[in-house]
Design an enzyme around this catalytic site. Structure first.
Site, PDB file in Angstrom:
ATOM      1  N   ASP A 228      54.710  19.792  36.489  1.00 33.23           N
ATOM      2  CA  ASP A 228      53.439  19.949  36.194  1.00 33.23           C
ATOM      3  C   ASP A 228      53.228  19.284  34.932  1.00 33.23           C
ATOM      4  O   ASP A 228      52.033  18.735  34.523  1.00 33.23           O
ATOM      5  CB  ASP A 228      52.834  21.427  36.318  1.00 33.23           C
ATOM      6  CG  ASP A 228      52.500  21.904  37.534  1.00 33.23           C
ATOM      7  OD1 ASP A 228      52.264  20.801  38.364  1.00 33.23           O
ATOM      8  OD2 ASP A 228      52.112  23.129  37.766  1.00 33.23           O
TER       9      ASP A 228
ATOM     10  N   GLU B  84      49.374  22.272  26.885  1.00 36.92           N
ATOM     11  CA  GLU B  84      49.207  23.025  28.195  1.00 36.92           C
ATOM     12  C   GLU B  84      49.402  24.436  28.186  1.00 36.92           C
ATOM     13  O   GLU B  84      50.472  25.148  27.587  1.00 36.92           O
ATOM     14  CB  GLU B  84      50.471  22.297  29.040  1.00 36.92           C
ATOM     15  CG  GLU B  84      50.516  23.038  30.306  1.00 36.92           C
ATOM     16  CD  GLU B  84      51.903  22.485  31.070  1.00 36.92           C
ATOM     17  OE1 GLU B  84      52.603  21.717  30.567  1.00 36.92           O
ATOM     18  OE2 GLU B  84      51.751  22.670  32.331  1.00 36.92           O
TER      19      GLU B  84
ATOM     20  N   ASP C   7      58.368  20.297  32.858  1.00 33.57           N
ATOM     21  CA  ASP C   7      58.508  20.466  34.301  1.00 33.57           C
ATOM     22  C   ASP C   7      57.475  19.226  35.246  1.00 33.57           C
ATOM     23  O   ASP C   7      56.900  18.524  34.351  1.00 33.57           O
ATOM     24  CB  ASP C   7      58.470  21.730  34.932  1.00 33.57           C
ATOM     25  CG  ASP C   7      56.828  22.254  34.446  1.00 33.57           C
ATOM     26  OD1 ASP C   7      56.005  21.438  34.048  1.00 33.57           O
ATOM     27  OD2 ASP C   7      56.649  23.474  34.925  1.00 33.57           O
TER      28      ASP C   7
ATOM     29  N   ASP D 108      55.111  21.398  29.156  1.00 29.67           N
ATOM     30  CA  ASP D 108      56.391  21.909  29.747  1.00 29.67           C
ATOM     31  C   ASP D 108      57.069  20.815  30.243  1.00 29.67           C
ATOM     32  O   ASP D 108      56.765  19.827  30.666  1.00 29.67           O
ATOM     33  CB  ASP D 108      55.968  22.937  30.915  1.00 29.67           C
ATOM     34  CG  ASP D 108      55.434  24.145  30.345  1.00 29.67           C
ATOM     35  OD1 ASP D 108      55.472  24.394  29.390  1.00 29.67           O
ATOM     36  OD2 ASP D 108      54.807  24.742  31.180  1.00 29.67           O
TER      37      ASP D 108
END
Ligand code: 1YM
Length: 691
Positions: A558, A481, A556, A554
């Site tokens: 997203d 990503e 998180d 990541d």
């Protein structure tokens, strides 16, 4: 998902087609039907007790020596398998018509209690062994079911009939309590099935039933002896759906669990299951189509038994299919003859109806099953007295006679439904014809892409930093990503075996997009080219360029969204990639603690707490919480996440396609609520997929 280095599971047996249907549940040595209370037998029984005992303990010892042969693995799934075995016996009693309630409790100390309100396991002495029924069932391998007087039959599930004695063999201790004929009878085993005494009446009662409590042996289950409430919850819920009307209760009585308890009972059975799977989709109409029937089959012994089959289905306005099949309450991920029969009938009946009613013109090609299954949610459930499980993971039903049985039942009843409900039939037909048109358009788009060289191996995407090795079994593709993390990954990697493909932004929402648009998306195009096996239905796993496709995002919301999008894409368009275990999720650390000039990395909160204790850190000692991969430099990324010697990746499995499908749909369907819930709980995602 499971950890990368997993031990081998069930080995494969030859997958020949079984022509003769054999008598179920080899009870050759000890058949409970031969139990009797004959006086002479009783006398003989005492003398035989000791002899039998030695044989029995040798049998149980064999289970302890090679537990994998009986329960597949001694890691988490094996530990839970013990519960399924005992629950199966209770469910069999319910299917025989004598029991309607099963209670499962996780006790403090990681012991399990299963209780039912059936007839109670027989307490009389079994002529052949001199052992009580209870002791026989719990110590003799393969002892167990027979055809019940009530017309029901033993339909063992799990790893297919290994039974109560295996659970006993793998337990530190196990207690059976039987309420029967006004008496409470108890027996206890220790150290892998050694009886501490014989079955004894300890009191009186007015009810009937069986209560079994056991503690898995920690010297066998060395990896973990901790039960997972969610896993047991999900499985029992599924069993409740698959067996309508049975009440199943799960309780977590461990300290700190807050006495969690849930009760499942579904009067509508698999019809309700289909509604549940569709609960956040938009159904084309409320009705769930239901077909049911049973056919006699002859067993090798010459006795006759029955195969029972039921199917529930509903269409929704989406594009994906959710067809799940079961035999004897066990999920058959790899399909088999029941699914084949279902497909044959659907294709035959839909095409006949479409032609007869002019939804298809004479010169048009037949509708394919791929067209028919768009937006279809279906549960196929078969109960078979002698199931043959085949395939790589032993989850493919092999009994040839089942194909025709399913095809007959579904063919007749679906046909009648369409005739009797012309309005609903029209809605279904239009949906299928639209799918056929979209398929033709997608084929055209794919052909165009091919003409442009898009699907050719020779044109690798410019953004790909490929590895130098050309041996797919050694090669890994990291899908990363963001460009900055992509940069660190490129300079930190092992160039020989690790390729990097950075992804910009979010890839398309695959759940909602039509095939045409998917093929036009640049990020997806890059991925298809890099992997090199094409796409379903032509996806060719022998052509792929990497045997590890690693999603690195990541930690998180997203990141988890992108991970789900990618998994959805693979699940829908390169399913074999997941099936063969080629898809992984990288686990970057969440925290870094600098202590005396040395970095320490932690991958979860628990590790962080442990580290704080180990290093004796004062409260408030600073640590870094990584918000993204981009915060790590190339060396850190290599050391913590990419170096095969240190990294801890999760392998994505298809183990519970239903759960996966639900997560995909919750996240991406039209209904916003579950998406919110999901994002709130996204940290749990990896756990949820692992069923
Ligand atoms: C908590 C687990 O094992 N219930 C259970 C098991 C049996 C019976 C009833 C039963 C079966 C039959 C006759 C029969 C079993 N019996 C045997 C065997 N719950 C749990 N409840 N009477 C009672 O099949 O004819 C094996 S399982 F072999 F002894 F009959």
């Amino acid at each position: 998902m499971e950890e990368e280095k997993k031990e081998a599971t069930v080995s494969e047996a030859p997958a020949e087609e079984q022509k003769v249907v054999e008598e179920p549940f080899v009870a050759k040595d000890v058949s409970i039907s031969e139990m009797n209370e004959n006086e002479a037998e009783l006398e003989k029984a005492d003398a035989e007790y000791t002899a039998t005992n030695i044989q029995v303990l040798e049998g149980l010892e064999a289970v302890r020596k090679r537990p994998g042969m009986y329960i597949g693995t001694t890691s988490g799934p094996g530990l839970h398998h013990l519960v399924w075995e005992i629950v199966d016996n209770a469910i069999d009693e319910a299917l025989a018509g004598y029991c309607d309630r099963v209670e499962v409790t996780i006790n403090e100390g990681e012991t399990i209690t299963v209780k039912d309100n059936g007839r109670g396991i027989p307490v009389d002495i079994v002529g052949k062994t001199g052992l009580s029924g209870v002791e026989t069932v719990y110590t003799v391998l393969h002892a167990g079911g027979k055809f019940g007087e009530g017309g029901g039959y033993k339909v063992s599930g799990g790893l297919h009939g290994v039974g109560a004695s295996v659970v006993n063999a793998l337990s530190e201790w196990l207690e059976v309590e039987v309420h029967k004929n006004g008496g409470i009878h108890k027996m206890r085993f220790e150290n892998g099935g050694h009886p501490t005494g014989r079955l004894t009446q300890v009191g009186k009662c007015e009810d009937n039933g069986t209560i079994v409590t056991f503690k898995p042996d920690p010297t066998i289950f060395v990896e973990t002896t901790t039960y997972d409430y969610d896993i047991i919850h999900d499985r029992l819920k599924q069993v409740a759906y698959l067996n309508r009307g049975i009440t199943i209760v799960i309780t977590d009585a461990r300290k700190g669990a807050g006495n969690k308890s849930e009760t499942f009972c579904y009067k509508g059975g698999i019809k309700e299951y289909v509604q549940y799977i569709n609960h956040n989709k938009v159904p084309l109409f409320e009705e769930v189509i239901y077909c049911e029937g049973s056919e006699p089959i002859e067993l090798a012994s010459g006795n006759t038994s029955h195969v029972y089959a039921e199917v529930a289905l509903q269409y929704n306005d989406g594009y994906s299919a959710a067809v799940y099949s079961f035999c004897n309450n066990v999920s058959t991920h790899e399909g088999g003859t029941h699914e084949e029969g279902f497909r044959l009938a659907m294709t035959r009946v839909v095409n006949a109806y479409a032609r007869d009613n002019k939804f298809l013109k004479e010169n048009e090609d037949n509708l394919t099953y791929d067209d028919i299954k768009e937006g279809l949610t279906a549960i196929i459930s078969v109960k078979h007295p002698n199931p043959q499980f085949e395939g790589q993971t032993k989850t493919k039903l092999g009994n040839f006679e089942v194909r025709k049985i399913l095809s007959g039942i579904v063919g007749d009843q679906l046909n009648r439904f369409l005739m009797e409900n012309p309005k609903l039939a029209k809605t279904i037909m239009e949906k299928i014809v639209m799918a056929a048109n979209a398929r033709l358009a997608a084929r055209q788009a794919r052909d165009n892409m091919r003409r442009k060289g898009g699907l050719e191996l020779t044109t690798l995407p410019g953004k790909l930093a490929d590895c130098s090795s050309k041996d797919p079994s050694k090669c890994e593709l990291y899908i990363v990503e963001g460009n900055s993390a992509g940069g660190s990954a490129k300079s930190g990697r092992d160039r020989e075996t690790q390729a990097i493909l950075p992804l910009r932004g979010k890839i398309l929402n695959v759940e909602k997009a039509q095939a045409k648009r998917i093929f036009a998306n640049a990020e997806i195009g890059n991925m298809i080219q890099a992997i090199g096996g094409g796409l379903d239905p032509e996806f060719d796993v022998s052509k792929i360029r990497y045997h590890k496709v690693v999603i690195m995002t990541d930690a998180d919301v997203d990141g988890s969204h992108i991970r789900i999008l990618l998994l959805t894409f693979f699940y829908r368009f390169m399913r074999a990639l997941i099936e063969q275990g080629y898809v992984y999720i990288a686990q970057p650390p969440l925290y870094k603690v600098d202590y005396h000039g040395k970095p320490y990395y932690c991958y979860n909160d628990e590790q962080l707490e442990t580290l704080k204790k180990q290093l004796n850190l004062k409260p408030g000692y600073p640590f870094q919480r990584y918000k993204g991969l981009g915060e790590m430099d190339d060396t850190q990324l290599w050391e913590t996440t990419m170096d095969p010697k240190n990294r801890k990746m999760l392998r994505v499995t298809l183990d519970d396609a239903i759960a996966a499908e639900q997560i995909f749909t919750d996240l991406m369907g039209d209904n916003v609520e579950p998406r919110k819930d999901f994002i709130a709980a996204n940290a749990k995602f990896v756990k949820n997929l692992d069923i």
